[in-house]
Design an enzyme around this catalytic site. Structure first.
Site, mmCIF file in Angstrom:
data_model
loop_
_atom_site.group_PDB
_atom_site.id
_atom_site.type_symbol
_atom_site.label_atom_id
_atom_site.label_comp_id
_atom_site.label_asym_id
_atom_site.label_seq_id
_atom_site.Cartn_x
_atom_site.Cartn_y
_atom_site.Cartn_z
ATOM 1 N N SER A 37 0.797 -1.244 0.000
ATOM 2 C CA SER A 37 0.000 0.000 0.000
ATOM 3 C C SER A 37 0.822 1.283 0.000
ATOM 4 O O SER A 37 0.248 2.363 -0.148
ATOM 5 C CB SER A 37 -0.921 0.033 1.211
ATOM 6 O OG SER A 37 -1.977 -0.852 1.025
ATOM 7 N N TYR B 210 -4.097 4.120 8.148
ATOM 8 C CA TYR B 210 -5.447 3.582 8.371
ATOM 9 C C TYR B 210 -5.984 3.938 9.743
ATOM 10 O O TYR B 210 -5.859 5.067 10.188
ATOM 11 C CB TYR B 210 -5.453 2.061 8.152
ATOM 12 C CG TYR B 210 -4.745 1.697 6.883
ATOM 13 C CD1 TYR B 210 -5.295 2.030 5.657
ATOM 14 C CD2 TYR B 210 -3.508 1.094 6.897
ATOM 15 C CE1 TYR B 210 -4.634 1.742 4.479
ATOM 16 C CE2 TYR B 210 -2.837 0.799 5.728
ATOM 17 C CZ TYR B 210 -3.412 1.134 4.520
ATOM 18 O OH TYR B 210 -2.755 0.853 3.374
ATOM 19 N N VAL C 154 1.482 -3.575 3.926
ATOM 20 C CA VAL C 154 1.542 -4.832 4.679
ATOM 21 C C VAL C 154 2.815 -5.653 4.405
ATOM 22 O O VAL C 154 3.028 -6.682 5.037
ATOM 23 C CB VAL C 154 0.285 -5.720 4.494
ATOM 24 C CG1 VAL C 154 -0.948 -5.046 5.044
ATOM 25 C CG2 VAL C 154 0.098 -6.115 3.028
HETATM 26 O O1 DON Z 1 -5.229 -5.041 -1.009
HETATM 27 C C1 DON Z 1 -4.624 -5.935 -0.454
HETATM 28 O O2 DON Z 1 -5.166 -6.890 0.041
HETATM 29 C C2 DON Z 1 -3.146 -5.886 -0.294
HETATM 30 N N1 DON Z 1 -2.449 -5.682 -1.478
HETATM 31 C C3 DON Z 1 -2.807 -4.978 0.866
HETATM 32 C C4 DON Z 1 -2.180 -3.695 0.559
HETATM 33 C C5 DON Z 1 -1.720 -3.005 1.805
HETATM 34 O O3 DON Z 1 -0.548 -2.922 2.062
HETATM 35 C C6 DON Z 1 -2.769 -2.482 2.736
HETATM 36 N N2 DON Z 1 -2.275 -2.050 3.948
HETATM 37 N N3 DON Z 1 -1.453 -1.822 4.682
#
Ligand code: DON
Length: 317
Positions: free
Chosen positions: A76, A253, A271
């Site tokens: 993200s 978030y 993440v």
């Molecule tokens: O959308 C998803 O499930 C992943 N690619 C998460 C992306 C992300 O890093 C969200 N949060 N920290």
């Protein structure tokens, strides 16, 4: 506790190598905190005992410690870069399609979309990032090339690319994102077909970069839209200010309040365990450590940023 210098913005007052060394030592003693993202196998197998940190000043000097040159999945964090591209493409019209409020809900939440009629709360929730992706698909001839060119130019690294194994996993497990995209589409807030928007989103999340690449990639946010590393005015000063505001209120978030409280810098997490942060008019930062807290932010990355702003006095507050 040691009192920070009187004018923290004057970097000659700090021994940055010493500060990074102290943080590195402290973090390594805490290895094991948090949990590596386990929703896709390629993230789950990253060892938890990794920590890297890179600082890039607005003049372009780089300071690193630990595993700052080990690549990881940026996830993200890419929402910052796609937001920049979307704002540049359509300007204020973007704000008719996505809001600018903190959500207080997890990054992949569907719940607010129902009563807010398909307008995502902010560009950093997954729903909001799908709007940026849609805008990019509508406004760039070769959207993936535009994103890759942007990342490579900002990071001064032509080798940056997409990890196809991660992208495949994102696609295979993206049930919630499929739901989000269809839901937004049902309110008429996507112009492109759902599959194309999702594919772009999965691929942006699957970019593989290291701390130095990522810190350089947001240098423009620390310097009024200008990136001295690539010698480019990347976006307007106003756009940079606005992106920083959004990072402060929504970049981590439902932990954005805690981040403001403990760290006090605009920041964006992913993440994969990476977090970029901005000290306006001074430097950009990237920390990486794969163990995540319960909100999906790197536990030790947050600790490192907290220690950094306490030791230097460089919180914006
Ligand atoms: O959308 C998803 O499930 C992943 N690619 C998460 C992306 C992300 O890093 C969200 N949060 N920290």
């Amino acid at each position: 506790m040691q009192k920070p210098p009187h004018n923290p913005h004057d970097l000659s007052q700090h021994d940055l190598e010493d500060i990074l060394g102290t943080i590195d030592q402290e973090v390594r003693q805490r290895f094991g905190e948090g949990k590596v993202a386990n929703y896709i196998p390629s993230l789950a197998k990253v060892p938890i005992d990794r920590f890297g940190m890179a600082l890039v000043t607005i003049e372009g000097s780089v300071h690193t410690v630990g595993d700052a040159r080990e690549r990881f999945s940026i996830q993200s964090v890419s929402k910052v870069h796609t937001l920049t591209l979307a704002m540049d493409a359509i300007g204020d019209a973007l704000w008719t399609r996505v809001d600018r409020e903190p959500s207080g809900d997890p990054f992949n939440s569907l719940i607010q979309l129902e009563y807010e009629k398909g307008i995502p709360r902010n560009p950093f929730m997954n729903a909001g990032a799908l709007i940026s992706a849609d805008v990019i698909l509508s406004n760039y001839d070769d959207p993936e090339a535009a994103l890759l060119d942007f990342m490579r130019a900002r990071s001064c690294n032509v080798e940056i690319g997409i990890d196809e194994t991660v992208a495949d996993c994102e696609r295979d497990t993206g049930y919630r994102n499929v739901a989000l995209a269809n839901f937004i589409r049902s309110f008429g807030n996507l112009e492109n077909n759902v599959e194309a928007v999702l594919e772009f989103y999965y691929r942006q999340c699957s970019l593989s970069m290291d701390c130095v690449d990522l810190a350089r990639s947001v240098q423009y946010l620390a310097d009024g839209g200008h990136c001295s590393s690539s010698g480019t005015q990347v976006t307007t000063a106003e756009a940079a200010t606005r992106i920083n505001s959004l990072m402060m209120t929504a970049g981590t978030y439902d932990a954005a309040g805690d981040f403001a409280f403990y760290v006090g810098l605009p920041a964006k997490s992913g993440v994969g365990g990476g977090i970029v942060a901005v000290v306006p008019h001074v430097m950009s930062i990237c920390v990486w450590s794969p163990g995540l807290d319960e909100k999906g932010n790197s536990a030790l990355g947050r600790y490192a940023l907290h220690r950094f702003t306490r030791m230097t006095g460089l919180s914006v507050f």
